[in-house]
Design an enzyme around this catalytic site. Structure first.
Site, PDB file in Angstrom:
ATOM      1  N   GLU A 132       0.864  -1.189   0.000  1.00  0.00           N
ATOM      2  CA  GLU A 132       0.000   0.000   0.000  1.00  0.00           C
ATOM      3  C   GLU A 132       0.892   1.227   0.000  1.00  0.00           C
ATOM      4  OE1 GLU A 132      -2.750  -0.156   3.269  1.00  0.00           O
ATOM      5  OE2 GLU A 132      -3.442  -2.171   2.730  1.00  0.00           O
ATOM      6  N   GLN A 354      28.793   0.331 -19.977  1.00  0.00           N
ATOM      7  CA  GLN A 354      29.970   1.201 -20.126  1.00  0.00           C
ATOM      8  C   GLN A 354      30.848   0.731 -21.291  1.00  0.00           C
ATOM      9  OE1 GLN A 354      30.245   3.918 -18.397  1.00  0.00           O
ATOM     10  NE2 GLN A 354      32.320   4.587 -18.905  1.00  0.00           N
ATOM     11  N   HIS A 356      29.870  -0.622 -23.918  1.00  0.00           N
ATOM     12  CA  HIS A 356      29.183  -0.345 -25.182  1.00  0.00           C
ATOM     13  C   HIS A 356      29.327   1.119 -25.610  1.00  0.00           C
ATOM     14  CE1 HIS A 356      27.234  -4.231 -24.469  1.00  0.00           C
ATOM     15  NE2 HIS A 356      26.738  -4.183 -25.681  1.00  0.00           N
ATOM     16  N   GLU A 381       9.768  -7.339  -3.478  1.00  0.00           N
ATOM     17  CA  GLU A 381       9.893  -8.572  -2.679  1.00  0.00           C
ATOM     18  C   GLU A 381      11.003  -8.439  -1.622  1.00  0.00           C
ATOM     19  OE1 GLU A 381       9.334 -12.328  -4.711  1.00  0.00           O
ATOM     20  OE2 GLU A 381       8.412 -11.261  -6.380  1.00  0.00           O
TER      21      GLU A 381
HETATM   22  C1  LIG Z   1       8.011  -2.966 -10.366  1.00  0.00           C
HETATM   23  C2  LIG Z   1       7.383  -3.249  -9.035  1.00  0.00           C
HETATM   24  C3  LIG Z   1       6.485  -4.307  -8.916  1.00  0.00           C
HETATM   25  C4  LIG Z   1       5.842  -4.569  -7.697  1.00  0.00           C
HETATM   26  N1  LIG Z   1       4.905  -5.576  -7.622  1.00  0.00           N
HETATM   27  C5  LIG Z   1       4.230  -5.754  -6.453  1.00  0.00           C
HETATM   28  C6  LIG Z   1       3.170  -6.723  -6.378  1.00  0.00           C
HETATM   29  O1  LIG Z   1       2.862  -7.447  -7.342  1.00  0.00           O
HETATM   30  N2  LIG Z   1       2.488  -6.843  -5.199  1.00  0.00           N
HETATM   31  C7  LIG Z   1       2.794  -6.088  -4.108  1.00  0.00           C
HETATM   32  O2  LIG Z   1       2.136  -6.256  -3.094  1.00  0.00           O
HETATM   33  N3  LIG Z   1       3.794  -5.166  -4.148  1.00  0.00           N
HETATM   34  C8  LIG Z   1       4.515  -4.979  -5.297  1.00  0.00           C
HETATM   35  N4  LIG Z   1       5.519  -4.033  -5.359  1.00  0.00           N
HETATM   36  C9  LIG Z   1       5.792  -3.214  -4.187  1.00  0.00           C
HETATM   37  C10 LIG Z   1       7.128  -3.515  -3.534  1.00  0.00           C
HETATM   38  O3  LIG Z   1       7.078  -4.751  -2.864  1.00  0.00           O
HETATM   39  C11 LIG Z   1       7.476  -2.344  -2.643  1.00  0.00           C
HETATM   40  O4  LIG Z   1       7.805  -1.260  -3.505  1.00  0.00           O
HETATM   41  C12 LIG Z   1       8.608  -2.651  -1.676  1.00  0.00           C
HETATM   42  O5  LIG Z   1       8.184  -3.528  -0.688  1.00  0.00           O
HETATM   43  C13 LIG Z   1       9.145  -1.363  -1.011  1.00  0.00           C
HETATM   44  O6  LIG Z   1       8.096  -0.635  -0.462  1.00  0.00           O
HETATM   45  P1  LIG Z   1       7.973   0.951  -0.750  1.00  0.00           P
HETATM   46  O7  LIG Z   1       8.022   1.152  -2.224  1.00  0.00           O
HETATM   47  O8  LIG Z   1       6.791   1.452  -0.036  1.00  0.00           O
HETATM   48  O9  LIG Z   1       9.287   1.541  -0.146  1.00  0.00           O
HETATM   49  P2  LIG Z   1       9.528   1.888   1.406  1.00  0.00           P
HETATM   50  O10 LIG Z   1       9.014   0.792   2.245  1.00  0.00           O
HETATM   51  O11 LIG Z   1       9.056   3.264   1.646  1.00  0.00           O
HETATM   52  O12 LIG Z   1      11.097   1.858   1.443  1.00  0.00           O
HETATM   53  C14 LIG Z   1      11.876   2.885   0.792  1.00  0.00           C
HETATM   54  C15 LIG Z   1      13.307   2.478   0.876  1.00  0.00           C
HETATM   55  O13 LIG Z   1      13.722   2.489   2.243  1.00  0.00           O
HETATM   56  C16 LIG Z   1      14.753   1.554   2.443  1.00  0.00           C
HETATM   57  N5  LIG Z   1      14.391   0.692   3.586  1.00  0.00           N
HETATM   58  C17 LIG Z   1      13.341  -0.154   3.698  1.00  0.00           C
HETATM   59  N6  LIG Z   1      13.332  -0.748   4.903  1.00  0.00           N
HETATM   60  C18 LIG Z   1      14.399  -0.253   5.570  1.00  0.00           C
HETATM   61  C19 LIG Z   1      14.914  -0.460   6.879  1.00  0.00           C
HETATM   62  N7  LIG Z   1      14.329  -1.313   7.707  1.00  0.00           N
HETATM   63  N8  LIG Z   1      16.022   0.217   7.251  1.00  0.00           N
HETATM   64  C20 LIG Z   1      16.621   1.085   6.391  1.00  0.00           C
HETATM   65  N9  LIG Z   1      16.173   1.324   5.135  1.00  0.00           N
HETATM   66  C21 LIG Z   1      15.074   0.674   4.751  1.00  0.00           C
HETATM   67  C22 LIG Z   1      14.908   0.777   1.141  1.00  0.00           C
HETATM   68  O14 LIG Z   1      16.000   1.282   0.408  1.00  0.00           O
HETATM   69  C23 LIG Z   1      13.624   1.054   0.409  1.00  0.00           C
HETATM   70  O15 LIG Z   1      13.775   0.959  -0.988  1.00  0.00           O
HETATM   71  C24 LIG Z   1       6.163  -3.784  -6.572  1.00  0.00           C
HETATM   72  C25 LIG Z   1       7.101  -2.740  -6.697  1.00  0.00           C
HETATM   73  C26 LIG Z   1       7.700  -2.473  -7.899  1.00  0.00           C
HETATM   74  C27 LIG Z   1       8.682  -1.327  -7.995  1.00  0.00           C
END
Ligand SMILES: Cc1cc2nc3c(=O)[nH]c(=O)nc-3n(C[C@H](O)[C@H](O)[C@H](O)COP(=O)(O)OP(=O)(O)OC[C@H]3O[C@@H](n4cnc5c(N)ncnc54)[C@H](O)[C@@H]3O)c2cc1C
Length: 396
Positions: A132, A354, A356, A381
């Site tokens: 979400e 790079q 390329h 994931e």
């Molecule tokens: C192409 C794509 C396909 C997807 N498909 C699905 C799907 O089919 N079903 C589904 O349910 N979800 C899906 N997702 C969602 C995906 O699982 C989430 O984007 C992911 O879990 C990260 O959540 P967020 O984007 O809210 O990032 P946030 O939770 O806000 O995290 C932002 C960043 O904070 C950092 N971070 C996270 N946790 C920590 C921590 N504990 N300590 C320090 N840093 C941290 C990481 O660098 C992270 O990237 C998809 C996402 C993408 C981009």
């Protein structure tokens, strides 16, 4: 795709795994899919993958699958090979597995026979709806709720980032069923795409073509029979499902890295400069050496984690506490594999681009699309930081 050595002969694999890899590779080389429209391309890939029986690796034999149980090594192999050819082919395969995985793990006989057979024949497209806006890495913060009624549940709330959103025939949706119990108050539901109150029309565009949408639930009613697994057992089910497929994300990253290495070697072998070929420079050879080392370390860790899970699944003599220990160990190995393979693939693809030169950023070049395709694998994931935490905690 030409491999750098025959890694299917490694002791992690059986003869059937090698046969799967070789035949899938030959099949992939013959497929032609126009990918200008990602949604149409995914439908076509699902249909092709189903027709040739590859989707049978996404479900167990009792419900139309190829093997008795989901086999991690087969999932890794299929994703490694598909992703060398097409990120969308890999995506189409992976989502049939991930979207139906929770049904395989916790579905009733009726749920399994209603959905799994059709997943393996491509008649139904699957999706997994956990994330979400305010609950990505922090899954327990989700706010979509399912309120119990006399004969079922009413769902309200929004999901985002849902792969196959708007394309899927059904969604496995995770909702809060007990507001104040955090991760212990989440349940899973199977929601058919045509259920009244579900809107999947808001599509999201990302840097690498990938069908994604938001899901809006407005007084969306589902019957009690659509509850998947135990009431309030949804968080554990989501984590178990992700655990199975985590090693396969590593497999997909590994496939992309192998392709990038192959592209670098081919390009450097023909590109002329300063009266010789690019590959004749020692610095090019050193770069290729570093790329192969990164690919090989990813491969060994990915295969190890898939092998470990398969061995565990086939060991029936363990006590409950021994099984728990093994599952913990598997989570650690899968996290090590996902972290290493996705981060290494990003590096290998960047190094290949790079080499390329300007052509590397030219739209239409394979290395240019790989550069975009790999990025999201370090986020979804479980982002790399989340994998680091899983691994770190496993040491405490
Ligand atoms: C192409 C794509 C396909 C997807 N498909 C699905 C799907 O089919 N079903 C589904 O349910 N979800 C899906 N997702 C969602 C995906 O699982 C989430 O984007 C992911 O879990 C990260 O959540 P967020 O984007 O809210 O990032 P946030 O939770 O806000 O995290 C932002 C960043 O904070 C950092 N971070 C996270 N946790 C920590 C921590 N504990 N300590 C320090 N840093 C941290 C990481 O660098 C992270 O990237 C998809 C996402 C993408 C981009």
């Amino acid at each position: 795709m030409q491999s750098t050595f025959d890694h299917w002969d490694l002791p992690f694999f059986d003869a059937e795994h090698k046969e799967l890899a070789v035949s899938l590779d030959l099949w992939c080389a013959k497929q032609v899919v126009d990918e200008t429209d990602d949604r149409r391309a995914c439908l076509q890939w699902v249909s092709l993958l189903a027709k040739s029986g590859w989707l049978k690796y996404c479900v167990p034999a009792e419900y139309g699958g190829k093997l008795k149980n989901l086999d991690s090594r087969s999932l890794v192999i299929v994703r490694e090979i598909l992703s060398q050819y097409s990120a969308l082919a890999d995506f189409s395969f992976a989502m049939q597995g991930l979207g139906s995985g929770a049904i395989t793990l916790a579905g009733t006989q009726i749920q399994k026979s209603t959905y799994l057979d059709d997943v393996s024949t491509g008649k139904k497209i699957a999706a997994f709806a956990l994330s979400e806006e305010g609950a990505g890495s922090d899954v327990a913060a989700m706010s979509t709720i399912a309120t119990q009624t006399n004969d079922g549940f009413v769902l309200n709330g929004d999901k985002t980032w849902i792969s196959n959103g708007g394309l899927a025939d059904f969604y496995v949706v995770f909702c809060k069923t007990s507001q104040d119990q955090g991760s212990r108050g989440i349940s899973a539901f199977i929601v058919d795409a045509d259920t009244e109150g579900l809107d999947s029309s808001e599509h999201l565009q990302v840097m690498s073509p990938h069908p994604l949408a938001k899901l809006k639930f407005t007084n969306c009613r589902v019957k009690s029979s659509q509850l998947l697994g135990n009431l309030n057992g949804g968080f554990k089910l989501a984590m178990q499902t992700l655990d199975i497929f985590r090693a396969s994300v590593a497999g997909a990253a590994l496939g992309m890295a192998r392709r990038a290495l192959w592209e670098a070697r081919s390009y450097a072998s023909t590109r002329e400069m300063f009266d010789q070929k690019l590959i004749d420079f020692q610095i090019s050879q050193a770069n290729l050496g570093q790329m192969l080392s990164l690919v090989d370390s990813s491969a060994l860790l990915t295969y190890r984690s898939a092998w470990y899970r398969d061995i565990q699944m086939n060991t029936n003599t363990l006590q409950e506490d021994q099984k728990k220990e093994q599952l913990k160990k598997y989570s650690q190995l899968a996290a090590v594999a996902k972290l290493t393979a996705t981060e290494n693939a990003q590096k290998v693809i960047d190094m290949s681009l790079q080499m390329h030169g300007g052509k590397g950023v030219l739209v239409g070049q394979k290395i240019e699309s790989l550069y975009r395709d790999i990025r999201a694998l370090r986020i979804y994931e479980g982002a790399s930081e989340v994998q680091q935490l899983i691994i770190g905690r496993s040491l405490i």
